[in-house]
Design a protein around this motif. Sequence first.
Motif, PDB file in Angstrom:
ATOM      1  N   SER A   1       0.855  -1.191   0.000  1.00 27.18           N
ATOM      2  CA  SER A   1       0.000   0.000   0.000  1.00 27.18           C
ATOM      3  C   SER A   1       0.891   1.240   0.000  1.00 27.18           C
ATOM      4  O   SER A   1       2.064   1.193   0.370  1.00 27.18           O
ATOM      5  N   VAL A   2       0.312   2.351  -0.430  1.00 26.41           N
ATOM      6  CA  VAL A   2       1.064   3.600  -0.578  1.00 26.41           C
ATOM      7  C   VAL A   2       0.403   4.694   0.248  1.00 26.41           C
ATOM      8  O   VAL A   2      -0.823   4.804   0.277  1.00 26.41           O
ATOM      9  N   GLU A   3       1.209   5.487   0.913  1.00 23.65           N
ATOM     10  CA  GLU A   3       0.726   6.678   1.613  1.00 23.65           C
ATOM     11  C   GLU A   3       1.230   7.910   0.883  1.00 23.65           C
ATOM     12  O   GLU A   3       2.402   7.989   0.522  1.00 23.65           O
ATOM     13  N   ILE A   4       0.327   8.853   0.657  1.00 20.95           N
ATOM     14  CA  ILE A   4       0.702  10.136   0.066  1.00 20.95           C
ATOM     15  C   ILE A   4       0.604  11.200   1.154  1.00 20.95           C
ATOM     16  O   ILE A   4      -0.427  11.336   1.813  1.00 20.95           O
ATOM     17  N   LEU A   5       1.697  11.935   1.346  1.00 25.40           N
ATOM     18  CA  LEU A   5       1.765  12.977   2.360  1.00 25.40           C
ATOM     19  C   LEU A   5       1.873  14.331   1.669  1.00 25.40           C
ATOM     20  O   LEU A   5       2.441  14.443   0.572  1.00 25.40           O
ATOM     21  N   ASP A   6       1.345  15.359   2.329  1.00 23.98           N
ATOM     22  CA  ASP A   6       1.502  16.701   1.769  1.00 23.98           C
ATOM     23  C   ASP A   6       2.872  17.253   2.139  1.00 23.98           C
ATOM     24  O   ASP A   6       3.696  16.562   2.764  1.00 23.98           O
ATOM     25  N   ASP A   7       3.142  18.494   1.760  1.00 23.36           N
ATOM     26  CA  ASP A   7       4.469  19.054   2.016  1.00 23.36           C
ATOM     27  C   ASP A   7       4.719  19.335   3.488  1.00 23.36           C
ATOM     28  O   ASP A   7       5.823  19.713   3.875  1.00 23.36           O
ATOM     29  N   LYS A   8       3.697  19.091   4.337  1.00 21.89           N
ATOM     30  CA  LYS A   8       3.872  19.216   5.788  1.00 21.89           C
ATOM     31  C   LYS A   8       3.900  17.845   6.467  1.00 21.89           C
ATOM     32  O   LYS A   8       3.721  17.733   7.670  1.00 21.89           O
ATOM     33  N   SER A   9       4.066  16.802   5.655  1.00 26.18           N
ATOM     34  CA  SER A   9       4.183  15.407   6.116  1.00 26.18           C
ATOM     35  C   SER A   9       2.903  14.875   6.750  1.00 26.18           C
ATOM     36  O   SER A   9       2.945  13.951   7.559  1.00 26.18           O
ATOM     37  N   LYS A  10       1.776  15.421   6.361  1.00 22.56           N
ATOM     38  CA  LYS A  10       0.478  14.914   6.818  1.00 22.56           C
ATOM     39  C   LYS A  10      -0.085  13.956   5.765  1.00 22.56           C
ATOM     40  O   LYS A  10      -0.105  14.263   4.580  1.00 22.56           O
ATOM     41  N   VAL A  11      -0.530  12.755   6.218  1.00 25.04           N
ATOM     42  CA  VAL A  11      -1.078  11.773   5.289  1.00 25.04           C
ATOM     43  C   VAL A  11      -2.416  12.287   4.755  1.00 25.04           C
ATOM     44  O   VAL A  11      -3.331  12.585   5.511  1.00 25.04           O
ATOM     45  N   ILE A  12      -2.523  12.381   3.440  1.00 27.32           N
ATOM     46  CA  ILE A  12      -3.758  12.892   2.822  1.00 27.32           C
ATOM     47  C   ILE A  12      -4.448  11.843   1.951  1.00 27.32           C
ATOM     48  O   ILE A  12      -5.576  12.050   1.510  1.00 27.32           O
ATOM     49  N   PHE A  13      -3.761  10.712   1.721  1.00 30.12           N
ATOM     50  CA  PHE A  13      -4.311   9.742   0.784  1.00 30.12           C
ATOM     51  C   PHE A  13      -3.591   8.404   0.964  1.00 30.12           C
ATOM     52  O   PHE A  13      -2.364   8.359   1.062  1.00 30.12           O
ATOM     53  N   ARG A  14      -4.356   7.349   1.059  1.00 29.71           N
ATOM     54  CA  ARG A  14      -3.784   5.996   1.082  1.00 29.71           C
ATOM     55  C   ARG A  14      -4.363   5.213  -0.090  1.00 29.71           C
ATOM     56  O   ARG A  14      -5.553   5.302  -0.362  1.00 29.71           O
ATOM     57  N   GLY A  15      -3.530   4.470  -0.750  1.00 27.12           N
ATOM     58  CA  GLY A  15      -4.029   3.732  -1.903  1.00 27.12           C
ATOM     59  C   GLY A  15      -3.089   2.632  -2.336  1.00 27.12           C
ATOM     60  O   GLY A  15      -2.194   2.209  -1.590  1.00 27.12           O
ATOM     61  N   PHE A  16      -3.288   2.184  -3.579  1.00 29.85           N
ATOM     62  CA  PHE A  16      -2.528   1.077  -4.137  1.00 29.85           C
ATOM     63  C   PHE A  16      -2.114   1.430  -5.558  1.00 29.85           C
ATOM     64  O   PHE A  16      -2.773   2.220  -6.242  1.00 29.85           O
ATOM     65  N   VAL A  17      -1.018   0.837  -5.998  1.00 29.47           N
ATOM     66  CA  VAL A  17      -0.515   1.096  -7.342  1.00 29.47           C
ATOM     67  C   VAL A  17      -1.396   0.359  -8.348  1.00 29.47           C
ATOM     68  O   VAL A  17      -1.534  -0.857  -8.289  1.00 29.47           O
ATOM     69  N   LYS A  18      -1.976   1.100  -9.260  1.00 26.99           N
ATOM     70  CA  LYS A  18      -2.798   0.503 -10.315  1.00 26.99           C
ATOM     71  C   LYS A  18      -1.968   0.203 -11.552  1.00 26.99           C
ATOM     72  O   LYS A  18      -2.096  -0.871 -12.150  1.00 26.99           O
ATOM     73  N   ASN A  19      -1.124   1.143 -11.939  1.00 31.14           N
ATOM     74  CA  ASN A  19      -0.263   0.960 -13.113  1.00 31.14           C
ATOM     75  C   ASN A  19       1.083   1.610 -12.859  1.00 31.14           C
ATOM     76  O   ASN A  19       1.193   2.587 -12.102  1.00 31.14           O
ATOM     77  N   TYR A  20       2.111   1.070 -13.514  1.00 30.23           N
ATOM     78  CA  TYR A  20       3.438   1.682 -13.480  1.00 30.23           C
ATOM     79  C   TYR A  20       4.011   1.671 -14.887  1.00 30.23           C
ATOM     80  O   TYR A  20       3.967   0.670 -15.585  1.00 30.23           O
ATOM     81  N   GLN A  21       4.515   2.822 -15.317  1.00 30.19           N
ATOM     82  CA  GLN A  21       5.224   2.950 -16.582  1.00 30.19           C
ATOM     83  C   GLN A  21       6.514   3.712 -16.309  1.00 30.19           C
ATOM     84  O   GLN A  21       6.727   4.207 -15.193  1.00 30.19           O
ATOM     85  N   TYR A  22       7.344   3.821 -17.306  1.00 26.95           N
ATOM     86  CA  TYR A  22       8.607   4.517 -17.082  1.00 26.95           C
ATOM     87  C   TYR A  22       9.120   5.130 -18.382  1.00 26.95           C
ATOM     88  O   TYR A  22       8.792   4.695 -19.483  1.00 26.95           O
ATOM     89  N   THR A  23       9.899   6.177 -18.223  1.00 26.06           N
ATOM     90  CA  THR A  23      10.691   6.745 -19.307  1.00 26.06           C
ATOM     91  C   THR A  23      12.146   6.686 -18.844  1.00 26.06           C
ATOM     92  O   THR A  23      12.442   6.155 -17.772  1.00 26.06           O
TER      93      THR A  23
END
Length: 553
Positions: free
Chosen positions: A153-175
């Motif tokens: 699972s993935v946690e997304i934090l804002d620039d003040k290190s507060k968790v704003i979103f938890r989720g899962f990787v649906k797709n990954y691509q790369y350049t």
Amino acid sequence: MDFDIEKINKFLEDGYAISSHQTTWGKKDNPEFFEHVVTLKKREKIEIVRSINSQEFADFMYHFVQCVDKFDNRDFVYIKDIDQFNKMRDKSHSNLPLQKDRHQIKISGRLFSKDILSNIIELKGKSSIKTVGSFWIDLETNKEFRDVDFKDSVEILDDKSKVIFRGFVKNYQYTKKYGIIDLQDFTLILENERVTTEFINMSPADSLALLTQSSGLIFNPPPGMPYNQNERDFIVIIPIQNLIIDSSFKIGNVEFYQLFDGMDDSIIRKSSNGRDNSLWCGNNPRAKTIIKSSNFFDAITKGYAVISMAIDVISLRTDISFPSITIHQCQYNFQFSYYKFLSKVKIPTIVYCREMNSHAATFFDIETIRENILSLNIDSQQYFEEVNALCSELILKNELTKEEENHLLVLHWLRKAIQEGDNKDKFLDLWIAFEFLISGEPSEIIFLKDDKKKLKNLIMSSKFTVNQKRAILSKTNMINESPLMEKFNQLIQKLGISFSDEEIQALREIRKKRTNLIHGNGDISLSDNELNKMRTILEKIFIGKINSSKCHV
């Protein structure tokens, strides 16, 4: 019609598909210059169409929109009314401007906070809301990103290190520069689970709680939605396969019966499962038990476990193949039948559960299906290019070394752990794979042959009892054998594999559960997340060992 448009149409009619579309605008010596390069593929065949300074071709390609089909394959689709489509598409997060370093990403015990472009949006459907996000991670700045596990699972934090979103990787691509991940909240799990259930007179809260908890998530009822969390009685019933009985009988607190004349049997008979499911509408005996719990999912889980234990006892009885046993100093004789010895009484995974003192009931299949079709509509060979480079030499060899045989056995047990059995079966399969990976890893020689001889003489000359000396001496041959985790740490250091502290701690906790299970210290529960983590750790070591073998050839 533009000649290059005719070429594109001809290729599409011949079964090619557009795999990429690139546009170049302007040159130093010709600001009006523009070029379109379209790549089309059909299996291993590749065709490239170039168009220079053709407005007709540009208008034509404007109607092709990149999309993702139901199998997660990227494709280009021709949209006739493209302007209307784009008006609708403007609401999607794909058209929002990317934000730079506004969000931090925490995954696999690692935190990434620099050189990240991102956007997050809530998508509202007719009856649901889901949060999604796209993140572009600079791979040069964030070198450890190559070591993360997309099963986590993935946690997304804002620039003040507060968790704003938890989720899962649906797709990954790369350049060459970026790793690009698309995230979705817990609805991603729900969308990819096929749950077999039937609700009968259940409240919205109980129904929603059952679906949420069965996905491994915590249910928090929406504000204003009444939800009974008090402990109460539930009745759990499961049909029994491969059993014929003339009358009811009990094993522990589980009753096996054939006469379907109770209130629950009436509810079952009138239900969809009772009418259409052969397990319920046939003449299979049933097993029932009463469970105390505060919610349907917990009652179903506990009830299934209790009835499973009763089936374990039945299995023991049909397998006993000796004349008699003694229980509390009383001898009991056994009848034996080869026919009954071959019988396999078992239970399916679909369970009926009713809240006592009410008519609220459900049929629920505890084996949630998370199984999709692997659909490869373009470049099937390319999808397997890396694993072919890794494994093809190994699986084509006629004569294998002991280490190479172990590598193939690791592949076998990993596949079983992915596809077969319940979580405990998969867990044991993974430990077999683990043992084959660690097998042959040398231990540090602490005691030389002469040292061990001196140690044995010292033990024999001590004042320990004969039994104590025998017990100590039995261990001296293993005195140079390193503990399992020490071998593991030695191996990953040798292979140059990096795991976060969080991942190592997860493995230690999993190993404790293995010790408890193997040595009979108690039952264990295993989450999908724990199994996913262990598989990823083993897969990384497996790849490392294969590469190490190739380097030493």
